[in-house]
Design a protein around this motif. Structure first.
Motif: not given
Length: 255
Positions: A44-58
């Motif tokens: 039940g432990r958090i063992i990692g994460a996936e990096a997901l790219i996002r684009w915040w357009k001003t």
């Protein structure tokens, strides 16, 4: 014909405008990473994460800005070649974050997607080695995710590159497993550590026997080859319970 021509011209103009905006986004720090947690089902432990790219357009007309989906800008980045600097930025930024977790005493890995263009048009081994050295991230805490399609382009190159990456001490995962068309023979030929069950199979597994059977089969296949199996797109307790019953190792999603 005139209407088709106008639509085509409009599409081309929109593409070039997005390409210009994407170049500006890279220069003005409008690209950012979100981290989707990965959970070990036994502990039940958090063992990692996936990096997901996002684009915040001003955009001043829309209360400061809005997100542009990767599905809209990643294909343009790949076609234009911008995926190479963007991919390197993602890898470096993700490793910097994971290095901070490491320094804080958190035993977590970071998973990063590698596109076919990065795999074949850049020296991904040298780039990865350099980033690991510069960020101080332990190699075992980095996992690179590739899709089945990379095996179809150049088997010899793919095998050598994956062996060299694995030689650095990092892990290799097959992303979106079950959606490609390559031979299963690569599972025993290539240095692979983990299979990722595509979220399309998980989403309907509770009410679609076929999707449930595919997820179950991938878990059995992975375990028979001594591979870990992680299911992505897990958003409910019911999905998690299904995967626990099927003895899946890990899950990923905003649950």
């Amino acid at each position: 014909i005139k209407e088709y021509s106008e639509d085509f011209d409009r599409a081309v103009q929109q593409r070039f405008q997005m390409l210009r905006d994407l170049r500006d986004a890279m220069e003005n720090d409008q690209l950012l990473l979100h981290f989707q947690p990965q959970l070990d089902l036994k502990s039940g432990r958090i063992i990692g994460a996936e990096a997901l790219i996002r684009w915040w357009k001003t955009d001043s007309s829309k209360e400061g800005g809005y997100f542009i989906s990767p599905a809209d800008f990643i294909p343009i980045a790949e076609q234009s070649g911008l995926i190479l600097p963007i991919g390197e930025w993602v890898l470096r930024t993700a490793c910097e974050a994971a290095a901070a977790w490491q320094k804080s005493g958190h035993d977590m890995r970071i998973a990063v997607n590698v596109s076919g263009a990065q795999f074949y048009k850049s020296d991904i081994v040298a780039i990865t080695d350099k980033i690991l050295r510069e960020t101080g991230l332990e190699a075992r805490r980095l996992e690179l995710e590739v899709t089945e399609s990379i095996f179809m382009e150049d088997v010899t190159h793919a095998l050598q590159t994956l062996q060299n990456l694995h030689g650095l001490g990092i892990e290799i995962a097959i992303d979106d497993f079950g959606t490609g068309y390559s031979s299963l023979s690569y599972l025993r030929q290539f240095p692979i550590d983990r299979l990722k069950i595509d979220q399309s199979f998980i989403r309907n597994a509770l009410n679609n026997p076929d999707d449930a059977a595919i997820a179950r089969t991938i878990v059995r296949l992975g375990h028979s080859l001594n591979l870990k199996v992680i299911a992505e797109g897990v958003e409910t307790k019911e999905h998690e319970s299904f995967l626990i019953a099927e003895e899946c190792d890990e899950v990923q999603g905003f649950r």
